[in-house]
Design a protein around this motif. Sequence first.
Motif, PDB file in Angstrom:
ATOM      1  N   GLY A 234       0.846  -1.190   0.000  1.00  0.00           N
ATOM      2  CA  GLY A 234       0.000   0.000   0.000  1.00  0.00           C
ATOM      3  C   GLY A 234       0.880   1.238   0.000  1.00  0.00           C
ATOM      4  N   ILE A 235       0.437   2.273  -0.686  1.00  0.00           N
ATOM      5  CA  ILE A 235       1.277   3.478  -0.777  1.00  0.00           C
ATOM      6  C   ILE A 235       0.551   4.687  -0.189  1.00  0.00           C
ATOM      7  CG2 ILE A 235       2.503   5.056  -2.322  1.00  0.00           C
ATOM      8  CD1 ILE A 235       2.843   2.730  -4.260  1.00  0.00           C
ATOM      9  N   HIS A 236       1.264   5.337   0.734  1.00  0.00           N
ATOM     10  CA  HIS A 236       0.808   6.601   1.318  1.00  0.00           C
ATOM     11  C   HIS A 236       1.850   7.633   0.920  1.00  0.00           C
ATOM     12  CE1 HIS A 236       0.782   9.669   4.510  1.00  0.00           C
ATOM     13  NE2 HIS A 236      -0.478   9.346   4.741  1.00  0.00           N
ATOM     14  N   GLY A 237       1.412   8.754   0.397  1.00  0.00           N
ATOM     15  CA  GLY A 237       2.385   9.760  -0.026  1.00  0.00           C
ATOM     16  C   GLY A 237       1.958  11.164   0.368  1.00  0.00           C
ATOM     17  N   THR A 238       2.958  12.007   0.602  1.00  0.00           N
ATOM     18  CA  THR A 238       2.675  13.426   0.839  1.00  0.00           C
ATOM     19  C   THR A 238       3.628  14.263   0.008  1.00  0.00           C
ATOM     20  OG1 THR A 238       4.148  13.358   2.758  1.00  0.00           O
ATOM     21  CG2 THR A 238       1.797  13.188   3.208  1.00  0.00           C
ATOM     22  N   LEU A 239       3.156  15.425  -0.354  1.00  0.00           N
ATOM     23  CA  LEU A 239       3.988  16.329  -1.164  1.00  0.00           C
ATOM     24  C   LEU A 239       4.927  17.101  -0.253  1.00  0.00           C
ATOM     25  CD1 LEU A 239       4.522  17.612  -3.980  1.00  0.00           C
ATOM     26  CD2 LEU A 239       2.680  19.230  -3.480  1.00  0.00           C
ATOM     27  N   GLY A 240       6.199  17.189  -0.662  1.00  0.00           N
ATOM     28  CA  GLY A 240       7.164  17.978   0.081  1.00  0.00           C
ATOM     29  C   GLY A 240       7.337  19.323  -0.584  1.00  0.00           C
ATOM     30  N   VAL A 241       8.582  19.806  -0.614  1.00  0.00           N
ATOM     31  CA  VAL A 241       8.854  21.108  -1.223  1.00  0.00           C
ATOM     32  C   VAL A 241       8.976  20.933  -2.740  1.00  0.00           C
ATOM     33  CG1 VAL A 241      10.452  23.062  -1.264  1.00  0.00           C
ATOM     34  CG2 VAL A 241       9.985  21.867   0.891  1.00  0.00           C
ATOM     35  N   LYS A 242       9.923  20.087  -3.133  1.00  0.00           N
ATOM     36  CA  LYS A 242      10.031  19.739  -4.546  1.00  0.00           C
ATOM     37  C   LYS A 242      10.258  18.230  -4.668  1.00  0.00           C
ATOM     38  CE  LYS A 242      14.670  21.523  -4.095  1.00  0.00           C
ATOM     39  NZ  LYS A 242      15.585  22.602  -4.353  1.00  0.00           N
ATOM     40  N   GLU A 243       9.815  17.559  -3.656  1.00  0.00           N
ATOM     41  CA  GLU A 243       9.938  16.109  -3.628  1.00  0.00           C
ATOM     42  C   GLU A 243       8.667  15.512  -3.048  1.00  0.00           C
ATOM     43  OE1 GLU A 243      10.447  18.211  -0.863  1.00  0.00           O
ATOM     44  OE2 GLU A 243      12.586  17.947  -1.174  1.00  0.00           O
ATOM     45  N   ILE A 244       8.612  14.211  -3.091  1.00  0.00           N
ATOM     46  CA  ILE A 244       7.455  13.515  -2.545  1.00  0.00           C
ATOM     47  C   ILE A 244       7.966  12.611  -1.413  1.00  0.00           C
ATOM     48  CG2 ILE A 244       7.484  11.435  -4.008  1.00  0.00           C
ATOM     49  CD1 ILE A 244       4.436  13.625  -3.831  1.00  0.00           C
ATOM     50  N   VAL A 245       7.206  12.478  -0.341  1.00  0.00           N
ATOM     51  CA  VAL A 245       7.578  11.534   0.714  1.00  0.00           C
ATOM     52  C   VAL A 245       6.629  10.342   0.593  1.00  0.00           C
ATOM     53  CG1 VAL A 245       7.910  11.136   3.179  1.00  0.00           C
ATOM     54  CG2 VAL A 245       8.200  13.436   2.250  1.00  0.00           C
ATOM     55  N   LEU A 246       7.198   9.183   0.376  1.00  0.00           N
ATOM     56  CA  LEU A 246       6.371   7.988   0.213  1.00  0.00           C
ATOM     57  C   LEU A 246       6.560   7.036   1.382  1.00  0.00           C
ATOM     58  CD1 LEU A 246       6.754   6.996  -3.542  1.00  0.00           C
ATOM     59  CD2 LEU A 246       4.844   8.152  -2.461  1.00  0.00           C
ATOM     60  N   MET A 247       5.457   6.432   1.782  1.00  0.00           N
ATOM     61  CA  MET A 247       5.510   5.387   2.812  1.00  0.00           C
ATOM     62  C   MET A 247       4.866   4.121   2.246  1.00  0.00           C
ATOM     63  SD  MET A 247       4.935   6.911   6.612  1.00  0.00           S
ATOM     64  CE  MET A 247       3.460   7.850   6.379  1.00  0.00           C
ATOM     65  N   PRO A 248       5.599   3.388   1.409  1.00  0.00           N
ATOM     66  CA  PRO A 248       5.054   2.110   0.939  1.00  0.00           C
ATOM     67  C   PRO A 248       5.078   1.114   2.096  1.00  0.00           C
ATOM     68  CG  PRO A 248       6.956   2.844  -0.357  1.00  0.00           C
ATOM     69  CD  PRO A 248       6.953   3.623   0.893  1.00  0.00           C
ATOM     70  N   GLN A 249       4.055   0.333   2.237  1.00  0.00           N
ATOM     71  CA  GLN A 249       3.973  -0.535   3.423  1.00  0.00           C
ATOM     72  C   GLN A 249       3.235  -1.838   3.120  1.00  0.00           C
ATOM     73  OE1 GLN A 249       0.836   1.642   6.036  1.00  0.00           O
ATOM     74  NE2 GLN A 249       1.804   3.186   4.737  1.00  0.00           N
ATOM     75  N   VAL A 250       3.605  -2.846   3.866  1.00  0.00           N
ATOM     76  CA  VAL A 250       2.895  -4.129   3.767  1.00  0.00           C
ATOM     77  C   VAL A 250       2.358  -4.475   5.150  1.00  0.00           C
ATOM     78  CG1 VAL A 250       4.290  -5.038   1.855  1.00  0.00           C
ATOM     79  CG2 VAL A 250       4.998  -5.465   4.212  1.00  0.00           C
ATOM     80  N   LEU A 251       1.294  -5.234   5.153  1.00  0.00           N
ATOM     81  CA  LEU A 251       0.774  -5.720   6.434  1.00  0.00           C
ATOM     82  C   LEU A 251       1.673  -6.851   6.905  1.00  0.00           C
ATOM     83  CD1 LEU A 251      -3.063  -5.860   5.632  1.00  0.00           C
ATOM     84  CD2 LEU A 251      -1.780  -4.009   6.715  1.00  0.00           C
ATOM     85  N   SER A 252       2.004  -6.847   8.166  1.00  0.00           N
ATOM     86  CA  SER A 252       2.856  -7.929   8.681  1.00  0.00           C
ATOM     87  C   SER A 252       2.457  -8.213  10.123  1.00  0.00           C
ATOM     88  CB  SER A 252       4.332  -7.536   8.583  1.00  0.00           C
ATOM     89  OG  SER A 252       4.555  -6.393   9.359  1.00  0.00           O
ATOM     90  N   ASP A 253       3.123  -9.180  10.700  1.00  0.00           N
ATOM     91  CA  ASP A 253       2.768  -9.587  12.055  1.00  0.00           C
ATOM     92  C   ASP A 253       4.034 -10.029  12.783  1.00  0.00           C
ATOM     93  OD1 ASP A 253       1.814 -10.718  14.376  1.00  0.00           O
ATOM     94  OD2 ASP A 253       0.155 -11.782  13.408  1.00  0.00           O
ATOM     95  N   GLN A 254       4.462  -9.236  13.743  1.00  0.00           N
ATOM     96  CA  GLN A 254       5.723  -9.534  14.413  1.00  0.00           C
ATOM     97  C   GLN A 254       5.676 -10.831  15.221  1.00  0.00           C
ATOM     98  OE1 GLN A 254       5.111  -5.920  17.351  1.00  0.00           O
ATOM     99  NE2 GLN A 254       6.843  -7.115  18.036  1.00  0.00           N
ATOM    100  N   ARG A 255       4.467 -11.338  15.452  1.00  0.00           N
ATOM    101  CA  ARG A 255       4.363 -12.608  16.185  1.00  0.00           C
ATOM    102  C   ARG A 255       4.875 -13.765  15.339  1.00  0.00           C
ATOM    103  NH1 ARG A 255      -1.769 -11.535  17.904  1.00  0.00           N
ATOM    104  NH2 ARG A 255      -1.674 -10.658  15.810  1.00  0.00           N
ATOM    105  N   LYS A 256       4.813 -13.581  14.011  1.00  0.00           N
ATOM    106  CA  LYS A 256       5.394 -14.593  13.121  1.00  0.00           C
ATOM    107  C   LYS A 256       6.853 -14.196  12.933  1.00  0.00           C
ATOM    108  CE  LYS A 256       0.895 -15.208  11.104  1.00  0.00           C
ATOM    109  NZ  LYS A 256      -0.064 -14.630  10.158  1.00  0.00           N
ATOM    110  N   LYS A 257       7.655 -14.570  13.902  1.00  0.00           N
ATOM    111  CA  LYS A 257       8.973 -13.984  14.074  1.00  0.00           C
ATOM    112  C   LYS A 257       9.878 -14.091  12.844  1.00  0.00           C
ATOM    113  CE  LYS A 257       9.227 -14.176  19.087  1.00  0.00           C
ATOM    114  NZ  LYS A 257       8.018 -14.904  19.506  1.00  0.00           N
ATOM    115  N   PHE A 258       9.996 -15.303  12.287  1.00  0.00           N
ATOM    116  CA  PHE A 258      10.928 -15.477  11.172  1.00  0.00           C
ATOM    117  C   PHE A 258      10.443 -14.712   9.944  1.00  0.00           C
ATOM    118  CE2 PHE A 258      12.723 -17.746   7.488  1.00  0.00           C
ATOM    119  CZ  PHE A 258      14.064 -17.519   7.771  1.00  0.00           C
TER     120      PHE A 258
END
Lengths: 492, 379
Positions: free
Chosen positions: A375-399
């Motif tokens: 999933g992609i979340h983005g915000t506009l900066g000054v002359k750049e874009i800040v992107l937060m691409p992310q996946v769902l995960s679960d730290q309980r599934k350690k490996f």
Amino acid sequence: MNKTLIQELIELLGPDSISTSEIERIQCAHDMAPVPKLLGMVYKSKPDAVVRPKSPEQLQQLVKFAAQNAVPLTPRGRATTMMGGAYPVLGGISVDMTARRGIIELNESGLTVKVAAGTNYETVLKFLSRRGLTLYSYPSSAPSATVAGWLANSAMGMGKAGLGIGSSRFGYSADSVVDLGVALASGEYLESVLTSGHKVESFLGSDGILGIIDTVTLKVRSLPLRQEPFSFNFKDIKELCAAVKECISLKPFFVVFEDENLLGFKKKAGLHIPQTQLNRGNHPAQNIVTIVLEGDEASFETDVNKLRQIIASHGGQELARQIAWAEWEDRFRAMNHKKAGPNLLGGEFTAPLGQLTEVIRLVNKMGKAKNLTIGIHGTLGVKEIVLMPQVLSDQRKKFRYMTMMSLVKELNDLSVKVGGAPYGAGLFNAFYAKQVHGAKYNELVKLKKQLDPHNIMNPGKGICHWTRFRVPLPKFAYGFAMGGLGLFVKHG
Amino acid sequence: MLQERLGTIQDEIYTCAQCAYCTATCPVAELKGWESYGPRGRMHLLKLVLENDYKANKELAERFYVCTTCSRCEKVCQTDLPLIEIWEDVRSWLVEDNLGPLEPHRVIDASVAEFHNAFREAAANRDAWAGDIELSRKGEVAFFVGCTSSYKMQKLASDSVRILQAIGDQVAVLGEEEWCCGSPLIRTGQRRQIKGLVEHNVEALKNTGAEIVVASCTGCFKTIRDDYPHWYEKKLPFKVMHISQYLAQQIKNGRLTFTQPINQKVTYHDPCHLGLHAGEYEDPRAVLQAIPGLELVEMHNIREESRCCGAGGGVKAGLPDIALGLARTRAEEAEETGASILASCCPFCKTNLSQAIDNEKINLIQKDITELVVEAMGI
């Protein structure tokens, strides 16, 4: 730190300002990102003591003590980043700056406000708002992020610091800083960096490795006459990207977008997805952008018309105004879909605005190749874009979680490939310090040697990546480890 | 074992984003300062206990009992975690592990078991507050008096009933049949008696024939309205209203009018159980604003951003210094408005705020809304 040193520190600062209890020390051994226990062998994240300075004098006493005894100091605001910058690598003292809070002075004629470092942004915004004033920019974690925390975080690098709400109109967070009060590693307290011979910008975006910010003087402005959000839906993310690039000419106050995968995460989390009205029926929105414009009456209406023309020319559809207001209200809730994970793993990086379409194509290509929904979340900066691409995960599934961490590196590498950089160095992105700080990198390294020769200020981070053994971890080792873990990212 | 119990809420524990919005808004975290006293710190502790990286102990228990359960944290949680439910569940598990509650809470539990009230008072004296007010056991409106009003703050009980009778209601009170609503026990994790208390009180209220139950204590109101259905395991056979809601309704339909002006500046403190928990911010203000001459002036932190008085969640009984510290901040905020009266509508808020006002010599008088209504009605 041995018992004698701790006793000396208690005598120096008083028992109310220091804690050596386990229950407090473990609180200062993490930030927002869960770190696998295995890494505890590599870093001494738990401080030996936590100190909450209540005054400039106490802060100065603490720094002098640390300098005399070569004790590492790790400044900490609310620790709302995920890069490890706010907790120790070598133990020592965690300097919790949240006791240094409050508005120190408002200069209404000069339009500045001086605040204590640990004041959170929301407090400052509310204080100003009651007086018809506001800030030029603030972080998307404003309800908890401290002023100095955001300004010290390396984000866009030394001299620029953060990108946040307001940056697309008014610039980097450093651009609205007038002056700082800073405690240097030498024990010297600079009440005004501006008049000290040092540069204010050196302490902004340098991850607290040069000194501890104690006070901040910010520029303020009158509340805009009009400031309103508008939300649009795009069937095609490429058209959304094109529209975002074009609307920069309107100098929007804030631009945030979420792609269809991210909206899918929200749906999975049980959140309401904005509806579009198409063919006489309601349909879930696909790719949403929310654009906040501001100005006086005349310019505002003109800009709104221009915005609508830009959006229409790219096939976007305006969503109901109450949706836009709801999206704007949610500007501080970028992680509200987290329960769908319950963890989110991914990257946070910048890319030149011109590369927006390409970088999204590359992220989606990466997801396809790994059979991952990114999933992609983005915000506009000054002359750049800040992107937060992310996946769902679960730290309980350690490996699985460990192997998925390789995605962070791949996304960081991707940002560099398109001419961007990870958003901040801290600990885990310190391998990318040259990209984060750009032309200022060498200056930062030089200043570190000058101002902190004994390396007590947030050591092992920012410009290098140390382990608890005071041995730097070479970039190739990081690449090798992450590459190895990446091999285990199973398809599906 | 707490660790095993935490397994049932592990999804919530791992969902916590550790964003600290909760801690930044928590009045206790602000007062104490140290991270472990705030909601984020507590969620982190739960995760460590769950993962066997920290062993639950008395120190940890104290971090859970220091919370007033005001629910400011829940209101700002960006992942919508049911934090109050989590705090109360954890307290009940600490009780199971003999790590909780605090000693004064145990005394309340024992008192409720023996005397059916929180203060070791004789059940036979439940109606002592009434004086010469004629009481009935049947009526269209049942007034749930509450332990504090029955025994410690009797003017609140008598004012409430006098108002209700003056507007022509047939008011029923339970007398000896009114048992503690259970709020101080639920909030402190002491659940052994709750089902019995709930069943008894619901049956007693049902027997009055009333369709509406009115409470002037926000703790009783919240408990009966929100907690009872869970323990009773079915829908309550009556509607539950706080007296401020009921009076606002009567003003609207013309049954309650005021004849005596109160020419004072009044500021209003939202009790957490009525405001943050039940979402009722307007009705108490509507009652105040209907009083002729009264000027309502607001504090900075009101409605959803209201600050706790400090008395809730068992903190007044268990950690009185914390409670008073929080009350001091709230009373000072009220003083900044320039008001002469700090109004509220909860006996716990009244007790705590009044003490802070006295201790700090703040130029304010604390009054319950019913007190102002009685004055304005001229009764």
